[in-house]
Design a protein around this motif. Structure first.
Motif, mmCIF file in Angstrom:
data_model
loop_
_atom_site.group_PDB
_atom_site.id
_atom_site.type_symbol
_atom_site.label_atom_id
_atom_site.label_comp_id
_atom_site.label_asym_id
_atom_site.label_seq_id
_atom_site.Cartn_x
_atom_site.Cartn_y
_atom_site.Cartn_z
ATOM 1 N N ALA A 83 0.431 -4.492 -3.761
ATOM 2 C CA ALA A 83 -0.221 -4.235 -2.471
ATOM 3 C C ALA A 83 -1.140 -3.022 -2.581
ATOM 4 O O ALA A 83 -1.035 -2.225 -3.515
ATOM 5 N N HIS A 84 -2.030 -2.885 -1.608
ATOM 6 C CA HIS A 84 -2.955 -1.745 -1.552
ATOM 7 C C HIS A 84 -3.242 -1.414 -0.092
ATOM 8 O O HIS A 84 -3.957 -2.145 0.585
ATOM 9 N N PRO A 85 -2.692 -0.317 0.422
ATOM 10 C CA PRO A 85 -3.036 0.119 1.782
ATOM 11 C C PRO A 85 -4.415 0.765 1.811
ATOM 12 O O PRO A 85 -4.711 1.659 1.020
ATOM 13 N N ILE A 86 -5.271 0.316 2.719
ATOM 14 C CA ILE A 86 -6.630 0.859 2.818
ATOM 15 C C ILE A 86 -6.596 2.003 3.811
ATOM 16 O O ILE A 86 -7.076 1.917 4.947
ATOM 17 N N ALA A 87 -5.995 3.092 3.402
ATOM 18 C CA ALA A 87 -5.841 4.261 4.261
ATOM 19 C C ALA A 87 -5.622 5.470 3.373
ATOM 20 O O ALA A 87 -5.214 5.345 2.225
ATOM 21 N N GLY A 88 -5.899 6.621 3.909
ATOM 22 C CA GLY A 88 -5.710 7.846 3.154
ATOM 23 C C GLY A 88 -6.391 8.996 3.871
ATOM 24 O O GLY A 88 -6.758 8.891 5.038
ATOM 25 N N ARG A 130 -4.710 -0.109 10.227
ATOM 26 C CA ARG A 130 -5.430 -0.137 8.958
ATOM 27 C C ARG A 130 -5.032 -1.388 8.181
ATOM 28 O O ARG A 130 -3.928 -1.904 8.338
ATOM 29 N N LYS A 131 -5.927 -1.851 7.311
ATOM 30 C CA LYS A 131 -5.623 -3.023 6.500
ATOM 31 C C LYS A 131 -4.751 -2.653 5.308
ATOM 32 O O LYS A 131 -4.896 -1.579 4.724
ATOM 33 N N VAL A 132 -3.858 -3.561 4.977
ATOM 34 C CA VAL A 132 -3.126 -3.513 3.710
ATOM 35 C C VAL A 132 -3.372 -4.846 3.013
ATOM 36 O O VAL A 132 -3.177 -5.905 3.612
ATOM 37 N N CYS A 174 4.842 -0.518 9.870
ATOM 38 C CA CYS A 174 4.094 0.747 9.888
ATOM 39 C C CYS A 174 2.835 0.660 10.743
ATOM 40 O O CYS A 174 2.105 1.649 10.867
ATOM 41 N N GLY A 175 2.564 -0.527 11.305
ATOM 42 C CA GLY A 175 1.403 -0.713 12.165
ATOM 43 C C GLY A 175 0.186 -1.286 11.472
ATOM 44 O O GLY A 175 -0.887 -1.378 12.075
ATOM 45 N N ALA A 176 0.334 -1.703 10.206
ATOM 46 C CA ALA A 176 -0.810 -2.174 9.429
ATOM 47 C C ALA A 176 -1.138 -3.634 9.724
ATOM 48 O O ALA A 176 -0.289 -4.407 10.176
#
Length: 296
Positions: free
Chosen positions: A122-127, A144-146, A169-171
């Motif tokens: 997986a890859h969360p598009i957040a930071g 945010r997208k994951v 987590c709300g993604a």
């Protein structure tokens, strides 16, 4: 989602810590164990309540674990998977938060081949520009997208667990093929970071750097914001995805060469047209995908 009895987070910084806090806030995890390279960082995570306890070895960390998140820099994934492999139980689900997928998946095939049914990349598009557990917060992934890049060997229930955890987590979770993922993010994430680092490095090395920086304003701040990101993490990302990134860099160099030719020719008409085309495309994107509280 079903309650996670024991969550293990490897790399309890901004990304791993926010995942832990998000699940804790959602009330879907009972116990969170942290493991990583730096004892002081792990102890700080425990003091902040991000994790419940610190594990000093993979045998104790993985004992009874339901879900493992690997949130270390992608350059460490190979050695991490090699170390955890002998202690990984058949029912434990493993996911990651790496910004590249081909290299992470190759490491999984090398070291976790007997457990691939339960390894869901997986890859969360957040930071954010800040790093470390002190920067972690439970709302980082909200709206945010994951991106999940499931393997052909994946068990459906394992994919559901990983998807549900990120959603808790709300993604917003989407799926993508690993190669498509790496090409897309080379263009829209890895290249912009490379350019921001390069520009700041160039200016900082000039004899009049102090003068230049003293006159830099909001445009420079906006363009270079991501150059404040974690150097080790971005080193690993750029090296891991270098083939796709080199292709994007070459494409951008060709665009710069074209812009340079317009400047050399004094072609203001075409330069304005190029700027307008870019403005329209950028504003259309911005209106369709408004900003959230966190930065990529």
């Amino acid at each position: 989602m079903a309650l996670i009895g024991k969550l293990v987070v490897c790399g309890v910084g901004l990304i791993g810590g926010s995942f832990a806090l998000g699940l804790r806030k959602a009330g879907v995890v009972e116990r969170i164990v942290g493991i990583g390279r730096t004892a002081s960082a792990l102890e700080r995570a425990r003091e902040l309540g991000v994790i419940d306890e610190v594990a000093t070895d993979w045998a104790s960390a993985l004992d009874g674990a339901d879900l493992v998140l690997l949130a270390a820099p992608v350059g460490q994934m190979d050695s991490i998977m090699a170390a955890m492999a002998p202690h990984l139980a058949p029912g434990t689900v493993v996911t990651d938060a790496g910004s590249t997928k081909r290299d992470v998946i190759e490491a999984a095939y090398r070291h976790l081949d007997s457990r691939l049914s339960h390894v869901v990349p997986a890859h969360p598009i957040a930071g954010a520009e800040t790093s470390g557990v002190d920067a972690a917060f439970g709302e980082l992934y909200r709206d945010r997208k994951v991106v999940l890049t499931p393997l052909p060997e994946n068990d459906a229930a394992a994919v559901v667990l990983v998807r549900s955890a990120w959603e808790a987590c709300g993604a917003m979770v989407v799926e993508m093929a690993p190669n498509d993922h790496d090409r897309v993010f080379a263009a829209v994430s890895h290249l912009p970071h490379l350019l921001a680092f390069g520009l700041v490095h160039d200016l900082a090395g000039r004899a009049n750097a102090e003068l230049l920086f003293s006159h830099a304003a909001s445009g420079f701040r906006d363009f270079t914001r991501i150059a404040g990101s974690h150097p080790e993490m971005w080193r690993d990302i750029c090296i891991a995805n270098r083939q796709a990134l080199l292709g994007e860099l070459d494409q951008y160099l060709a665009e710069l060469a074209y812009v340079r030719a317009l400047l050399m020719a004094g072609d203001g008409k075409r330069l304005e047209e190029l700027f307008d085309e870019a403005r329209v495309a950028r504003n259309a994107w911005a209106s369709q995908f408004p900003p959230t509280s966190s930065a990529e």
